[in-house]
Design an enzyme around this catalytic site. Structure first.
Site, PDB file in Angstrom:
ATOM      1  N   CYS A 130     -22.061  -3.529 -33.815  1.00 33.75           N
ATOM      2  CA  CYS A 130     -22.379  -2.713 -32.521  1.00 33.75           C
ATOM      3  C   CYS A 130     -23.598  -2.639 -31.981  1.00 33.75           C
ATOM      4  CB  CYS A 130     -21.723  -1.182 -32.998  1.00 33.75           C
ATOM      5  SG  CYS A 130     -22.020  -0.041 -31.568  1.00 33.75           S
ATOM      6  N   LEU A 131     -23.753  -2.630 -30.551  1.00 36.55           N
ATOM      7  CA  LEU A 131     -24.948  -2.643 -29.833  1.00 36.55           C
ATOM      8  C   LEU A 131     -25.980  -1.600 -30.219  1.00 36.55           C
ATOM      9  CD1 LEU A 131     -23.910  -3.804 -26.420  1.00 36.55           C
ATOM     10  CD2 LEU A 131     -25.242  -5.303 -27.989  1.00 36.55           C
ATOM     11  N   HIS A 142     -12.528  -0.423 -30.931  1.00 34.57           N
ATOM     12  CA  HIS A 142     -14.068  -0.233 -31.115  1.00 34.57           C
ATOM     13  C   HIS A 142     -14.716   0.669 -30.105  1.00 34.57           C
ATOM     14  CE1 HIS A 142     -18.081  -1.387 -32.644  1.00 34.57           C
ATOM     15  NE2 HIS A 142     -18.437  -0.854 -31.489  1.00 34.57           N
ATOM     16  N   GLU A 143     -14.310   0.450 -28.908  1.00 37.64           N
ATOM     17  CA  GLU A 143     -14.808   0.971 -27.681  1.00 37.64           C
ATOM     18  C   GLU A 143     -14.195   2.486 -27.480  1.00 37.64           C
ATOM     19  OE1 GLU A 143     -17.555  -0.030 -26.960  1.00 37.64           O
ATOM     20  OE2 GLU A 143     -17.138  -1.984 -27.707  1.00 37.64           O
ATOM     21  N   GLY A 180     -18.357  -5.373 -25.790  1.00 38.80           N
ATOM     22  CA  GLY A 180     -17.793  -3.921 -25.207  1.00 38.80           C
ATOM     23  C   GLY A 180     -19.069  -3.054 -25.125  1.00 38.80           C
ATOM     24  N   GLN A 219     -23.048   5.209 -25.223  1.00 41.83           N
ATOM     25  CA  GLN A 219     -24.113   4.247 -25.646  1.00 41.83           C
ATOM     26  C   GLN A 219     -25.223   4.457 -24.813  1.00 41.83           C
ATOM     27  OE1 GLN A 219     -21.180   1.056 -26.764  1.00 41.83           O
ATOM     28  NE2 GLN A 219     -22.755   0.703 -28.373  1.00 41.83           N
ATOM     29  N   HIS A 221     -15.550   4.956 -29.833  1.00 39.92           N
ATOM     30  CA  HIS A 221     -17.022   5.691 -29.363  1.00 39.92           C
ATOM     31  C   HIS A 221     -16.631   6.741 -28.464  1.00 39.92           C
ATOM     32  CE1 HIS A 221     -20.434   2.979 -30.358  1.00 39.92           C
ATOM     33  NE2 HIS A 221     -19.715   1.762 -29.910  1.00 39.92           N
TER      34      HIS A 221
END
Ligand code: CO
Length: 151
Positions: free
Chosen positions: A89-90, A131-132, A46, A51, A135
């Site tokens: 996480c990216l 998680h998303e 995701g 981000q 963010h």
């Protein structure tokens, strides 16, 4: 479409609260397209708009079957149970960790046509939704980790 640069957790943008999308205009549609391409290119589960440096309540999630879900102004309207989740996480390369997430979440979000949709995520998908959406409030998974693992 274009792949956008993914910010890492040293960037304070990732700590800010995102604003709601009020109008789904061409800029938002381009952002969604670019976020999908960026997610595929980075091979993540995701990606949230902050981000890529945009403080708007938007996220994309790879459902793994070739479909990428687009979420505009997503909200968790119901959360049930608990699960132990191992996440990365990216924006936080090289670090994984274990934390507790709801086992099941119900999410409401608008699609690109402005329809209010409802999705149920269990297990891994519940983790990705949580998680998303975190963010979008400036929260990173590392804030909630109980046990870290380093690559
Ligand atoms: Co992340």
């Amino acid at each position: 479409m274009a792949v956008r640069k993914i910010l890492n957790d040293k960037n304070t943008i990732l700590r800010k609260k995102c604003r709601e999308v009020e109008q789904i205009d061409d800029r938002i549609l381009t952002l969604l397209d670019d976020m999908k391409e960026t997610l595929l290119s980075a091979q993540g589960a995701g990606l949230a708009a902050p981000q890529v440096g945009i403080l708007r309540r938007i996220a994309v999630i790879d459902l793994g079957d070739g479909e990428i879900l687009e979420l505009i102004n997503p909200k968790i309207v119901k959360a049930e149970g608990e699960q132990e989740s191992c996440e990365g996480c990216l924006s936080v390369p090289g670090i994984r960790g274990t934390l507790i997430r709801p086992e099941k979440v119900v999410v409401q979000a608008f699609d690109r046509e402005g329809n209010l949709m409802e999705y149920t995520g269990e297990e891994f998908l519940a983790t990705v939704f949580s998680h998303e959406i975190d963010h979008l409030d400036g929260i990173l998974f590392i804030d909630k980790v109980t046990e870290f693992e380093y690559d």
